[in-house]
Design a protein around this motif. Structure first.
Motif, PDB file in Angstrom:
ATOM      1  N   ASP A   1       0.831  -1.221   0.000  1.00  0.00           N
ATOM      2  CA  ASP A   1       0.000   0.000   0.000  1.00  0.00           C
ATOM      3  C   ASP A   1       0.860   1.263   0.000  1.00  0.00           C
ATOM      4  N   ASN A   2       2.163   1.115  -0.193  1.00  0.00           N
ATOM      5  CA  ASN A   2       3.044   2.289  -0.184  1.00  0.00           C
ATOM      6  C   ASN A   2       3.393   2.650  -1.634  1.00  0.00           C
ATOM      7  N   PRO A   3       2.701   3.668  -2.192  1.00  0.00           N
ATOM      8  CA  PRO A   3       2.799   3.940  -3.627  1.00  0.00           C
ATOM      9  C   PRO A   3       4.185   4.373  -4.097  1.00  0.00           C
ATOM     10  N   LEU A   4       4.407   4.217  -5.401  1.00  0.00           N
ATOM     11  CA  LEU A   4       5.701   4.544  -6.011  1.00  0.00           C
ATOM     12  C   LEU A   4       5.622   5.902  -6.704  1.00  0.00           C
TER      13      LEU A   4
ATOM     14  N   THR B   1       0.430   2.719  -7.898  1.00  0.00           N
ATOM     15  CA  THR B   1      -0.025   3.781  -6.973  1.00  0.00           C
ATOM     16  C   THR B   1      -0.468   3.208  -5.624  1.00  0.00           C
ATOM     17  N   GLY B   2      -0.120   1.978  -5.349  1.00  0.00           N
ATOM     18  CA  GLY B   2      -0.491   1.380  -4.058  1.00  0.00           C
ATOM     19  C   GLY B   2      -1.997   1.369  -3.855  1.00  0.00           C
ATOM     20  N   GLY B   3      -2.736   1.263  -4.963  1.00  0.00           N
ATOM     21  CA  GLY B   3      -4.196   1.199  -4.878  1.00  0.00           C
ATOM     22  C   GLY B   3      -4.868   2.565  -4.832  1.00  0.00           C
ATOM     23  N   LEU B   4      -4.100   3.647  -4.867  1.00  0.00           N
ATOM     24  CA  LEU B   4      -4.698   4.991  -4.791  1.00  0.00           C
ATOM     25  C   LEU B   4      -5.159   5.488  -6.162  1.00  0.00           C
TER      26      LEU B   4
ATOM     27  N   LYS C   1       3.977   6.670   7.139  1.00  0.00           N
ATOM     28  CA  LYS C   1       3.538   6.036   8.377  1.00  0.00           C
ATOM     29  C   LYS C   1       4.490   4.913   8.802  1.00  0.00           C
ATOM     30  N   TYR C   2       5.273   4.438   7.864  1.00  0.00           N
ATOM     31  CA  TYR C   2       6.235   3.407   8.248  1.00  0.00           C
ATOM     32  C   TYR C   2       7.452   4.098   8.823  1.00  0.00           C
ATOM     33  N   SER C   3       7.948   3.562   9.971  1.00  0.00           N
ATOM     34  CA  SER C   3       9.103   4.262  10.542  1.00  0.00           C
ATOM     35  C   SER C   3      10.364   3.750   9.845  1.00  0.00           C
ATOM     36  N   HIS C   4      10.426   3.901   8.478  1.00  0.00           N
ATOM     37  CA  HIS C   4      11.640   3.410   7.819  1.00  0.00           C
ATOM     38  C   HIS C   4      12.805   4.338   8.150  1.00  0.00           C
ATOM     39  N   TYR C   5      13.944   4.065   7.612  1.00  0.00           N
ATOM     40  CA  TYR C   5      15.193   4.774   7.901  1.00  0.00           C
ATOM     41  C   TYR C   5      15.729   4.459   9.292  1.00  0.00           C
TER      42      TYR C   5
END
Ligand code: AMP
Ligand code: MG
Length: 352
Positions: free
Chosen positions: A63-66, A114-117, A236-240
């Motif tokens: 769900d994380n769009p490109l 688009t992660g479904g958007l 919303k993902y705490s990446h990095y």
């Protein structure tokens, strides 16, 4: 999978390497390539099977769009609809460059990109290699940062090789990313412009062209709170997040250095590996741990360019605790602190 790794010479890719990369994209494969922000992992944005491969290689939530990268601003109209005048004005001023614009998508853009958007994120990068690759491969390359999800974005080819070798068809080494932070994202898909991610194109620069453009509330503070949902799903993902426990020390710099020295001594004496994120001006003032300079305090651009490489360096030495100085939240500082705070899981020690 065998990954082809090629090197660009002074920013120029050989004709035969460019052909190889183009053929890979056209046949639905994956190519990691340099841009001025960070390295991107590219696939044909209009081929749903190709963009699905990006999610798989990165381990990215679906769900994380490109972001769709184009090489000609006219191509924006082929993939977006109801484009407001503000989008054309921003494109005119800031493209090619580190600005991503969110617009309502046309049907031609698959939901897997688009992660479904119903919206699509579009950017025209400045990097010559990126532009050549995009224009020769059909004009639309979906490319998130070329790291494994959960790792800092890659700003050097060796970061990409460490994360994705064996998982992608090709990696193009174009040297260090000049900017080192991901693009600014502005949402123009509804009436009110909103900045979804701060970056090198600052709020003031955007507002100078289109008027009021507030930040999405979620990027100003701790975003995991229930009632504040970020509009850019990726935020919303705490990446990095580095492997070690990162704490940011905030306060006047002399007191911060004292406090970090005290803590680093205490933790080092317990036998733990400590990393310290310092700057050129302050690195000589620390006494314990592994001290790395992120850049020059007096030059925000250098700090942005150095941030992710330092975080990765500390992963490489398996630093268990990392202590960082903090930076002013002025224009570019807002983008730097946004990334640093996320990496720290918002762990801040305020020094009086
Ligand atoms: P990356 O390219 O890895 O920096 O990730 C792209 C970022 O753009 C993520 O934070 C996404 O959530 C955000 N993004 C991409 N497309 C959209 C969209 N249509 N609406 C909102 N945010 C988006
Ligand atoms: Mg990313």
């Amino acid at each position: 999978m065998k990954t082809i790794i090629v090197e660009a010479d002074k920013g120029i890719l050989s004709e035969s390497d460019l052909n190889t990369a183009t053929n890979i994209i056209k046949s639905g494969g994956l190519v990691a390539f340099p841009t001025e922000t960070v390295y991107g992992l590219g696939a044909d944005a209009l081929n749903p099977e190709a963009s699905k491969k990006i999610y798989k290689a990165k381990g990215r939530p679906s769900d994380n769009p490109l972001i769709v990268h184009i090489a000609d601003s006219g191509n924006m109209e082929q993939i977006a609809r109801e484009i407001p005048d503000k989008a054309f004005r921003l494109a005119e001023v800031f493209w090619p460059g580190p600005l991503t614009i969110i617009l309502n998508k046309k049907d031609i853009v698959p939901f897997s990109t688009t992660g479904g958007l119903n919206t699509v994120a579009i950017r025209l990068p400045a990097s010559g290699i990126a532009k050549d690759l995009i224009s020769r491969s059909g004009g639309y390359i979906a490319a998130p940062s070329a790291n494994i999800s959960g790792k800092p974005s890659p700003t050097r080819a060796e970061h990409v090789i460490a994360d994705l070798s064996g998982k992608v068809d090709m990696i193009i080494d174009g040297g260090k990313s000049t900017l080192g932070l991901e693009s600014t994202i502005i949402d123009l898909s509804s009436d009110e412009p909103i900045i979804l991610r701060p970056g090198c194109i600052t709020k003031a620069m955007l507002e100078n062209i289109i008027g009021n453009a507030p930040y999405d509330k979620a990027i100003l503070g701790k975003i995991i709170e229930k009632d504040i949902k970020p509009k850019a799903p990726g935020m919303k993902y705490s990446h990095y997040a580095p492997e070690g426990c990162l704490t940011i020390y905030e306060g006047n710099i002399e007191s911060v250095i004292l406090a970090i020295n005290k803590k680093a001594k205490e933790i080092t004496e317990k036998g733990k590996t400590v990393g310290i994120i310092a700057t050129e001006e302050t690195k000589g003032l620390y006494r314990y741990g592994n001290i790395k300079s992120i850049g020059r305090r007096g030059d925000e651009d250098s700090i942005a360019a150095g941030l992710y490489a330092v975080l990765r360096d500390f992963d490489d030495i398996h630093a268990e605790y990392i202590f960082s100085e903090s930076f002013a939240r002025g224009d570019l500082g807002q983008a730097i602190m946004n990334r640093l705070l996320k990496a720290a899981g918002y762990r801040v020690e305020k020094i009086l």
